[in-house]
Motif scaffolding. Structure first.
Motif, PDB file in Angstrom:
ATOM      1  N   HIS A   1       0.844  -1.192   0.000  1.00 52.28           N
ATOM      2  CA  HIS A   1       0.000   0.000   0.000  1.00 52.28           C
ATOM      3  C   HIS A   1       0.883   1.248   0.000  1.00 52.28           C
ATOM      4  CE1 HIS A   1      -3.903  -1.963   0.687  1.00 52.28           C
ATOM      5  NE2 HIS A   1      -3.205  -2.857   1.381  1.00 52.28           N
ATOM      6  N   ALA A   2       0.631   2.148  -0.929  1.00 55.71           N
ATOM      7  CA  ALA A   2       1.475   3.338  -1.072  1.00 55.71           C
ATOM      8  C   ALA A   2       1.429   4.240   0.153  1.00 55.71           C
ATOM      9  CB  ALA A   2       1.061   4.128  -2.312  1.00 55.71           C
ATOM     10  N   GLU A   3       0.260   4.328   0.804  1.00 55.35           N
ATOM     11  CA  GLU A   3       0.105   5.270   1.914  1.00 55.35           C
ATOM     12  C   GLU A   3       0.973   4.901   3.119  1.00 55.35           C
ATOM     13  OE1 GLU A   3      -2.876   6.277  -0.881  1.00 55.35           O
ATOM     14  OE2 GLU A   3      -2.262   4.319  -0.114  1.00 55.35           O
ATOM     15  N   SER A   4       1.356   3.629   3.251  1.00 50.75           N
ATOM     16  CA  SER A   4       2.179   3.213   4.396  1.00 50.75           C
ATOM     17  C   SER A   4       3.568   2.729   3.975  1.00 50.75           C
ATOM     18  CB  SER A   4       1.472   2.088   5.174  1.00 50.75           C
ATOM     19  OG  SER A   4       1.215   0.977   4.319  1.00 50.75           O
ATOM     20  N   PHE A   5       3.860   2.790   2.691  1.00 49.05           N
ATOM     21  CA  PHE A   5       5.109   2.213   2.196  1.00 49.05           C
ATOM     22  C   PHE A   5       6.310   3.120   2.450  1.00 49.05           C
ATOM     23  CE2 PHE A   5       8.233   1.569  -1.232  1.00 49.05           C
ATOM     24  CZ  PHE A   5       8.520   0.223  -1.037  1.00 49.05           C
ATOM     25  N   ARG A   6       7.413   2.497   2.879  1.00 58.16           N
ATOM     26  CA  ARG A   6       8.706   3.186   3.007  1.00 58.16           C
ATOM     27  C   ARG A   6       9.721   2.454   2.137  1.00 58.16           C
ATOM     28  NH1 ARG A   6       9.718   6.923   6.817  1.00 58.16           N
ATOM     29  NH2 ARG A   6      11.940   6.457   6.695  1.00 58.16           N
ATOM     30  N   PHE A   7      10.514   3.222   1.407  1.00 64.00           N
ATOM     31  CA  PHE A   7      11.529   2.627   0.541  1.00 64.00           C
ATOM     32  C   PHE A   7      12.622   1.945   1.343  1.00 64.00           C
ATOM     33  CE2 PHE A   7       9.641   5.274  -2.714  1.00 64.00           C
ATOM     34  CZ  PHE A   7       9.887   4.582  -3.878  1.00 64.00           C
ATOM     35  N   ASP A   8      13.074   0.781   0.841  1.00 67.84           N
ATOM     36  CA  ASP A   8      14.293   0.161   1.356  1.00 67.84           C
ATOM     37  C   ASP A   8      15.117  -0.247   0.145  1.00 67.84           C
ATOM     38  OD1 ASP A   8      12.969  -2.130   0.446  1.00 67.84           O
ATOM     39  OD2 ASP A   8      12.256  -2.655   2.442  1.00 67.84           O
ATOM     40  N   SER A   9      15.649  -1.430   0.119  1.00 64.23           N
ATOM     41  CA  SER A   9      16.529  -1.814  -0.993  1.00 64.23           C
ATOM     42  C   SER A   9      15.783  -2.440  -2.169  1.00 64.23           C
ATOM     43  CB  SER A   9      17.593  -2.795  -0.488  1.00 64.23           C
ATOM     44  OG  SER A   9      16.970  -3.954   0.053  1.00 64.23           O
ATOM     45  N   GLU A  10      14.496  -2.760  -2.004  1.00 65.06           N
ATOM     46  CA  GLU A  10      13.751  -3.435  -3.063  1.00 65.06           C
ATOM     47  C   GLU A  10      13.387  -2.484  -4.201  1.00 65.06           C
ATOM     48  OE1 GLU A  10      11.001  -6.932  -1.439  1.00 65.06           O
ATOM     49  OE2 GLU A  10      10.527  -5.005  -0.497  1.00 65.06           O
ATOM     50  N   PRO A  11      13.476  -2.975  -5.447  1.00 64.17           N
ATOM     51  CA  PRO A  11      12.949  -2.172  -6.558  1.00 64.17           C
ATOM     52  C   PRO A  11      11.439  -2.004  -6.419  1.00 64.17           C
ATOM     53  CG  PRO A  11      14.329  -3.974  -7.357  1.00 64.17           C
ATOM     54  CD  PRO A  11      14.083  -4.235  -5.900  1.00 64.17           C
ATOM     55  N   VAL A  12      10.915  -0.891  -6.944  1.00 63.85           N
ATOM     56  CA  VAL A  12       9.495  -0.577  -6.826  1.00 63.85           C
ATOM     57  C   VAL A  12       8.892  -0.340  -8.203  1.00 63.85           C
ATOM     58  CG1 VAL A  12       7.870   1.219  -6.090  1.00 63.85           C
ATOM     59  CG2 VAL A  12       9.563   0.350  -4.484  1.00 63.85           C
ATOM     60  N   TYR A  13       7.771  -1.014  -8.456  1.00 67.86           N
ATOM     61  CA  TYR A  13       6.929  -0.657  -9.588  1.00 67.86           C
ATOM     62  C   TYR A  13       5.784   0.162  -9.016  1.00 67.86           C
ATOM     63  CZ  TYR A  13       4.051  -0.789 -13.751  1.00 67.86           C
ATOM     64  OH  TYR A  13       3.314  -0.413 -14.847  1.00 67.86           O
ATOM     65  N   ARG A  14       5.700   1.405  -9.429  1.00 67.49           N
ATOM     66  CA  ARG A  14       4.679   2.268  -8.832  1.00 67.49           C
ATOM     67  C   ARG A  14       3.400   2.228  -9.650  1.00 67.49           C
ATOM     68  NH1 ARG A  14       3.810   7.493 -11.230  1.00 67.49           N
ATOM     69  NH2 ARG A  14       5.445   8.060 -12.695  1.00 67.49           N
ATOM     70  N   PHE A  15       2.310   1.984  -8.947  1.00 65.62           N
ATOM     71  CA  PHE A  15       1.014   2.192  -9.565  1.00 65.62           C
ATOM     72  C   PHE A  15       0.290   3.275  -8.771  1.00 65.62           C
ATOM     73  CE2 PHE A  15      -3.283   1.373 -11.086  1.00 65.62           C
ATOM     74  CZ  PHE A  15      -3.029   1.386 -12.444  1.00 65.62           C
TER      75      PHE A  15
END
Length: 441
Positions: free
Chosen positions: A191-205
């Protein structure tokens, strides 16, 4: 000729219904089910295979045009218009050195099928429908060897551009959560509203206009540390780019980067597009193609002259899902004038565009209605999905939405038929067979 028995067709339809994933595909959305894919003639398929290459070139040229404008190498109005209404931190990210060469790796135009070819009504680099089209391919591919992209083209394409990492979906886009869950599995969904970046690649929708609401993402994202696709370049999500394509003073630029052949090809597909700018024109100038001096005069057009469509450009929650789209000939003159006034007032924050409205050709396609096979007369939106990997553009699947002919805006409503696209002589034979079935049914 012996037609397919009706019971065999209904077995097909029941099979399609039974194989919808338990979690669904598009949340709270239904569509009419057809036992047949949508056949595209060879001339249309040829256009689709050429189009992906030129749309990738278009994105690359648009990216360069913006960067040159920022540096003063191309007209200042380009960056000024594309940055309107956007937060300073997002503009800074979009201009960062780390994203310098980043471009969308998924390209989906929405094309209206016409007698001559196609008319591009939308260009999307954060498109929905990827998982839905993958499921349609897998399902219809069990009895059709002629699907464009094959029975697994969408899954292979998405896995090629995004083999690992997580898909991050915003609340605004939750309608599409089920199809991504089908595509990558529940464990890779966030869920974007609670997501924090770490080392994983992200596909954003999530769209760039969601940026200011996504507090945790804003705090944790660093272009130098984190990989995200599509890149956070809001200027590449603006419909204004289609307006720039038709600005005469930029013609030499587009010709240089698209080639003359490519520019002619896109001119046949992209309807003439104007940027709805309230700036007054000199007394001896007119809006090209409209041949009037002001938008007020456009507001006074007769109904027959209003074969035009108004659209919010991009950085707005109204800029996707057929919201913020108004067809001039389909509304009273007073309402058309109000919408133009709104577009002019929004210019400092959310610019709008106006396009020539292209009416699609009429098609006929069968669908299940209770215990019968009915046939819909409608117009088709053809949505090819291009994935960029191995330094090439790959056409991996085509989603077709057929809406009743009395609907002016073609989108995934419950009255629409949604199917994958096919090609080849065998499909033509199926078309003849279903015509026979309709006679019997």
């Amino acid at each position: 000729m012996t037609s397919i028995p009706l019971n065999a067709l209904f077995q097909k339809i029941q099979f399609i219904r039974d194989h919808v994933p338990r979690s669904g595909l598009i949340k709270d959305k239904e569509w009419k089910i057809s036992p047949y894919s949508f056949y595209l003639e060879e001339r249309y398929v040829e256009i689709l295979y050429r189009l992906g290459f030129y749309l990738q070139k278009f994105y690359g040229a648009a990216d360069l045009l913006y960067k040159w404008s920022v540096k003063g190498k191309s007209p200042a109005f380009i960056a000024e218009l594309l940055d309107k209404g956007k937060p300073a931190d997002l503009i800074k990210i979009s201009r960062s050195e780390e994203l310098k060469n980043a471009l969308p790796v998924v390209i989906r135009p929405d094309l209206i099928l016409t007698d001559e070819g196609f008319a591009l009504c939308e260009l999307d680099s954060v498109p929905g429908g990827i998982g839905l089209t993958a499921w349609l391919q897998e399902t219809y591919g069990r009895w059709n060897d002629f699907l464009i992209g094959g029975s697994d083209g969408m899954k292979r394409g998405f896995n090629s551009i995004f083999p690992e990492g997580v898909v991050v979906v915003s609340e605004e886009a939750m309608t599409y959560w089920p199809e991504f869950e089908y595509l990558v599995g529940k464990d890779r969904m966030r869920h974007a509203e609670s997501f924090r970046f770490d080392s994983e690649p992200v596909y954003r929708f999530f769209e760039c206009f969601d940026w200011e609401k996504l507090t945790e993402i804003r705090k944790s994202y660093s272009p130098a540390k984190h990989r995200i696709t599509p890149p956070l370049k809001p200027y590449l999500e603006e419909k204004l780019l289609l307006g720039f394509f038709w600005v005469r003073s930029l013609a030499d630029f587009w010709k240089r980067y698209l080639t003359e052949k490519g520019m002619r090809f896109l001119q046949q597909i992209i309807p003439y597009t104007w940027i709805v700018d309230p700036s007054p024109l000199p007394y001896n100038a007119v809006l090209p193609g409209l041949e009037v001096q002001s938008w007020k005069e456009v507001g006074a057009f007769s109904q027959s002259q209003r074969e035009l469509v108004l659209k919010v450009s991009g950085f707005s929650p109204l800029a996707w899902g057929s919201r913020g789209v108004y067809i001039g000939s389909d509304m009273p003159a007073s309402q058309w004038q109000e919408k133009i006034a709104t577009a002019l007032a929004d210019f400092p924050h959310h610019p709008w565009i106006m396009q020539k409205f292209i009416r699609g050709k009429l098609v006929r396609h069968p669908y299940a209605q209770g215990e019968k096979i009915e046939e819909m007369e409608g117009r088709a939106r053809v949505s090819p999905y291009y994935f960029v990997f191995d330094s090439k553009v790959h056409l991996c699947g085509v989603l077709v939405t057929i809406c009743p002919s009395d609907k002016k805006i073609i989108h995934g409503m419950k009255d629409a038929i949604i199917v994958p696209a096919s090609y080849g002589r065998e499909v033509q034979q199926h078309q003849k067979e279903h015509n026979e079935v309709l006679k019997v049914g």
